[in-house]
Write a protein that holds these residues in place. Sequence first.
Motif, PDB file in Angstrom:
ATOM      1  N   SER A 291       0.590  -5.434  -6.227  1.00  0.00           N
ATOM      2  CA  SER A 291      -0.129  -4.457  -7.046  1.00  0.00           C
ATOM      3  C   SER A 291      -1.442  -5.026  -7.571  1.00  0.00           C
ATOM      4  CB  SER A 291       0.754  -4.002  -8.213  1.00  0.00           C
ATOM      5  OG  SER A 291       0.048  -3.156  -9.078  1.00  0.00           O
ATOM      6  N   GLN A 292      -1.415  -6.258  -8.061  1.00  0.00           N
ATOM      7  CA  GLN A 292      -2.598  -6.867  -8.663  1.00  0.00           C
ATOM      8  C   GLN A 292      -3.666  -7.196  -7.638  1.00  0.00           C
ATOM      9  OE1 GLN A 292      -1.168 -10.237 -10.861  1.00  0.00           O
ATOM     10  NE2 GLN A 292      -0.454  -9.003 -12.600  1.00  0.00           N
ATOM     11  N   ASN A 293      -3.257  -7.570  -6.444  1.00  0.00           N
ATOM     12  CA  ASN A 293      -4.213  -8.034  -5.442  1.00  0.00           C
ATOM     13  C   ASN A 293      -4.684  -6.952  -4.486  1.00  0.00           C
ATOM     14  OD1 ASN A 293      -4.530 -11.240  -5.426  1.00  0.00           O
ATOM     15  ND2 ASN A 293      -2.460 -10.715  -6.108  1.00  0.00           N
ATOM     16  N   PHE A 294      -3.902  -5.878  -4.353  1.00  0.00           N
ATOM     17  CA  PHE A 294      -4.262  -4.867  -3.352  1.00  0.00           C
ATOM     18  C   PHE A 294      -4.345  -3.462  -3.946  1.00  0.00           C
ATOM     19  CE2 PHE A 294      -2.145  -8.415  -1.224  1.00  0.00           C
ATOM     20  CZ  PHE A 294      -3.194  -8.838  -0.425  1.00  0.00           C
ATOM     21  N   TYR A 295      -4.268  -3.381  -5.270  1.00  0.00           N
ATOM     22  CA  TYR A 295      -4.579  -2.147  -6.008  1.00  0.00           C
ATOM     23  C   TYR A 295      -3.763  -0.946  -5.520  1.00  0.00           C
ATOM     24  CZ  TYR A 295      -8.415  -5.336  -6.790  1.00  0.00           C
ATOM     25  OH  TYR A 295      -9.144  -6.463  -7.077  1.00  0.00           O
TER      26      TYR A 295
ATOM     27  N   LEU B 209       1.561 -14.140   3.708  1.00  0.00           N
ATOM     28  CA  LEU B 209       2.285 -13.229   2.828  1.00  0.00           C
ATOM     29  C   LEU B 209       1.737 -11.835   3.120  1.00  0.00           C
ATOM     30  CD1 LEU B 209       4.289 -12.671   0.588  1.00  0.00           C
ATOM     31  CD2 LEU B 209       2.534 -13.291  -1.088  1.00  0.00           C
ATOM     32  N   LEU B 210       2.534 -11.032   3.806  1.00  0.00           N
ATOM     33  CA  LEU B 210       2.088  -9.723   4.280  1.00  0.00           C
ATOM     34  C   LEU B 210       2.913  -8.620   3.623  1.00  0.00           C
ATOM     35  CD1 LEU B 210       1.864 -10.520   8.109  1.00  0.00           C
ATOM     36  CD2 LEU B 210       0.135 -10.900   6.337  1.00  0.00           C
ATOM     37  N   PHE B 211       2.273  -7.467   3.453  1.00  0.00           N
ATOM     38  CA  PHE B 211       2.929  -6.323   2.845  1.00  0.00           C
ATOM     39  C   PHE B 211       2.696  -5.088   3.707  1.00  0.00           C
ATOM     40  CE2 PHE B 211       1.675  -9.233  -0.492  1.00  0.00           C
ATOM     41  CZ  PHE B 211       2.817  -9.344  -1.281  1.00  0.00           C
ATOM     42  N   ILE B 212       3.767  -4.336   3.952  1.00  0.00           N
ATOM     43  CA  ILE B 212       3.634  -3.038   4.598  1.00  0.00           C
ATOM     44  C   ILE B 212       3.695  -1.984   3.502  1.00  0.00           C
ATOM     45  CG2 ILE B 212       4.663  -1.401   6.219  1.00  0.00           C
ATOM     46  CD1 ILE B 212       5.772  -3.783   7.764  1.00  0.00           C
ATOM     47  N   PRO B 213       2.593  -1.258   3.274  1.00  0.00           N
ATOM     48  CA  PRO B 213       2.574  -0.282   2.172  1.00  0.00           C
ATOM     49  C   PRO B 213       3.576   0.846   2.388  1.00  0.00           C
ATOM     50  CG  PRO B 213       0.352  -0.777   2.952  1.00  0.00           C
ATOM     51  CD  PRO B 213       1.303  -1.349   3.963  1.00  0.00           C
TER      52      PRO B 213
ATOM     53  N   GLU C 299     -11.255  -0.358   5.674  1.00  0.00           N
ATOM     54  CA  GLU C 299     -11.453  -1.654   6.325  1.00  0.00           C
ATOM     55  C   GLU C 299     -10.121  -2.379   6.426  1.00  0.00           C
ATOM     56  OE1 GLU C 299     -15.669  -3.776   5.906  1.00  0.00           O
ATOM     57  OE2 GLU C 299     -14.586  -3.640   4.014  1.00  0.00           O
ATOM     58  N   LYS C 300      -9.733  -2.688   7.644  1.00  0.00           N
ATOM     59  CA  LYS C 300      -8.534  -3.502   7.830  1.00  0.00           C
ATOM     60  C   LYS C 300      -8.905  -4.965   7.638  1.00  0.00           C
ATOM     61  CE  LYS C 300      -8.896  -4.458  12.803  1.00  0.00           C
ATOM     62  NZ  LYS C 300      -8.933  -5.934  12.739  1.00  0.00           N
ATOM     63  N   GLY C 301      -7.910  -5.805   7.453  1.00  0.00           N
ATOM     64  CA  GLY C 301      -8.170  -7.232   7.340  1.00  0.00           C
ATOM     65  C   GLY C 301      -7.264  -7.886   6.312  1.00  0.00           C
ATOM     66  N   LEU C 302      -7.144  -9.185   6.421  1.00  0.00           N
ATOM     67  CA  LEU C 302      -6.328  -9.970   5.502  1.00  0.00           C
ATOM     68  C   LEU C 302      -7.220 -10.918   4.720  1.00  0.00           C
ATOM     69  CD1 LEU C 302      -3.391 -10.963   7.897  1.00  0.00           C
ATOM     70  CD2 LEU C 302      -3.468  -9.040   6.309  1.00  0.00           C
TER      71      LEU C 302
ATOM     72  N   VAL D 173      -1.440  -3.168   7.467  1.00  0.00           N
ATOM     73  CA  VAL D 173      -0.814  -4.302   6.789  1.00  0.00           C
ATOM     74  C   VAL D 173      -1.797  -4.925   5.796  1.00  0.00           C
ATOM     75  CG1 VAL D 173       0.196  -6.603   7.092  1.00  0.00           C
ATOM     76  CG2 VAL D 173       0.725  -4.775   8.718  1.00  0.00           C
ATOM     77  N   LYS D 174      -1.318  -5.206   4.598  1.00  0.00           N
ATOM     78  CA  LYS D 174      -2.092  -5.902   3.579  1.00  0.00           C
ATOM     79  C   LYS D 174      -1.535  -7.315   3.441  1.00  0.00           C
ATOM     80  CE  LYS D 174      -4.478  -2.269   2.163  1.00  0.00           C
ATOM     81  NZ  LYS D 174      -5.949  -2.203   2.325  1.00  0.00           N
ATOM     82  N   GLY D 175      -2.353  -8.216   2.924  1.00  0.00           N
ATOM     83  CA  GLY D 175      -1.811  -9.546   2.685  1.00  0.00           C
ATOM     84  C   GLY D 175      -2.821 -10.639   2.886  1.00  0.00           C
ATOM     85  N   LEU D 176      -2.323 -11.839   3.172  1.00  0.00           N
ATOM     86  CA  LEU D 176      -3.187 -13.013   3.241  1.00  0.00           C
ATOM     87  C   LEU D 176      -2.611 -14.053   4.186  1.00  0.00           C
ATOM     88  CD1 LEU D 176      -1.723 -15.498   1.407  1.00  0.00           C
ATOM     89  CD2 LEU D 176      -2.191 -13.814  -0.360  1.00  0.00           C
TER      90      LEU D 176
END
Length: 633
Positions: A264-268, A290-294, A307-310, A334-337
């Motif tokens: 929540s804090q990093n990907f709003y 560390l990846l997240f599927i919304p 914009e896609k990207g990690l 996918v969101k993450g880093l």
Amino acid sequence: METKEFKAESKRLLDLMINSIYTHKEIFLRELISNASDAIDKLYYKSLTGDISGLSRDSFSIDISLNKEERTLTISDNGVGMTYEELENNLGTIAKSGSLDFKNQSGQEEKAAADIDIIGQFGVGFYSAFMVSDSIEVLSKAYGGGGAYLWKSSGADGYTIETAEKDGNGTTITLHLRENDENEEYDSYLDQYKIRGLIKKYSDYIRYPIRMDITSTRMKETKSEDDIADYEEYTENTVINSMVPLWKKNKSEITEEQYNEFYSQNFYDYSKPQRVIHTYTEGAANYSSLLFIPAKAPANYYTKEYEKGLKLYASGVLITDCCKDLLPDHFGFVKGLVDSQDLSLNISREMLQHNKQLSIISSRLEKKIKSELLSMLTNEREQYEQFFDAFGLQLKYGIYSDYGQHSEVLRDLLLFKSSFEGKYTSLSEYVSRMKEEQKAIYYACGESAEKIAKLPQIEILLDKGYEVLYLTDDVDEFAVKILRVYDEKEFCSASSANLDVENEEEKADAEKIEADNKDMFEYIASGLSEKVSAVRPSKRLRSHPVCLSAEGEISLEMEKVLNSMPSGQKISAQRVLEINANHPVFSSLTKLYAEDKEKLAKYAELLYNQALLIEGLPVDDPVAFSNLICELM
């Protein structure tokens, strides 16, 4: 005190680094904090090798201070510090890196790589400070060395080094900030909240505490209920950075709430992620991810603005907020880093060189994401269907894009509604239910599953017990055309003129009807010559009087999709008008052919327009069609 010239090629080199190498001026703080961390690492490493005793990680820190009156920003560390010679060599020679020298010392490179991460490899990060500074002072005292020294420079004109006084080892860098101009508000780098934000953005996971005096307000203590509330300022020395990244912790130590809060804090996104993928990989490329599927698609997901990207980190230091090369487009949701110490950075530490490690990481992430999605499809079907409702369209575009080169990766992730219970089905599930004699995977296209279920073209398929996939998105048929086959079964449109599902008796009956009524079919076809390529008795219709089918590669649905695009180019399928010889209307047609060919032509026009409406295609002339109905009534 003598002013010395830089040992670089020319004044132009420093000017190039200040004005061209770095995209954003704000990264100067990242570079200086990273250098401070490197200096502490070097001293801590020496303590690990036994050269120094009595040091622990807890004794180190990096301190930031701001002075608005003097327009200075100061970064201090209690690391290894520099001797006169090191100041001369490391700061007097542009692109000379003390960190790289330290890492490459004989007998230490392997252990340094294993025990400690030193990322200042190029020696130019320090000079990024000139992007925001008129002049810079570096006060440094080497651990266990002699006195302290003060290095000063106002840019490419040169530098001076003089003896100085300093308590304790380490380095203090003082930046004298430029005055504001029309392009940049340099005052912003004297704002405590701006600097705090930059530290959180770029250096949050530096392993040593980054401290800063933060001034806030608070209510004064009151003596009685009648006292008026008053406020006072107070200053508190605060650790700004988190130090230990969440992704560096063991998964067993992290709660679901912590993952959700980080996301929540990093990907709003204030919805919980549907899936968390936390991995550490060793081998050809070492990295943490560390990846997240919304749980749902962002409002702008299917627009050009998305914009896609990690996020990409190098040893905990943010390199870029959005590295597009780490994710294929079909997994762009996918969101993450990713955090790696193996990536080859370019000289500005802002972008990646195109290299083998990046390609390896990208390939492994793609496989891992697919594996997690397949696991969700198999073990958490309801969750997967929710995911597919949000992002299934992207997977279908992934099949169709790049000439189908990703189809093997994505085909098992696809879902379609079908005639089997009206629910989602995968291609694997469809094939497992196929009749023994069934030749192909059959599909039909339309606006919705409900409308497709009423199409006359699928009557014969359902009558034979064949399952029909319901393709409701514009890209669907293009995707299955790219797939062509699945598990050695070809895809076949229910609207294909060559459906070929009839038994021998049905084929023989249709051939006899066509031969007996050849002249009538040719007469009708000649009247509709610009609209259809042929008119023939239908082998597929059961209760409906008429339908359209298509010959060739362009189907009726593809015609609709292509013609809805803004290119202005009009595409036409080779339409075939099929008439049900077992329907009462056929008897009327044969009678009219013998008695009133002019009226037959009108009936043929009416049936053709009826077929267009059933197919969801526009009637060529609605007024003429309406008048024709009234005339025949």
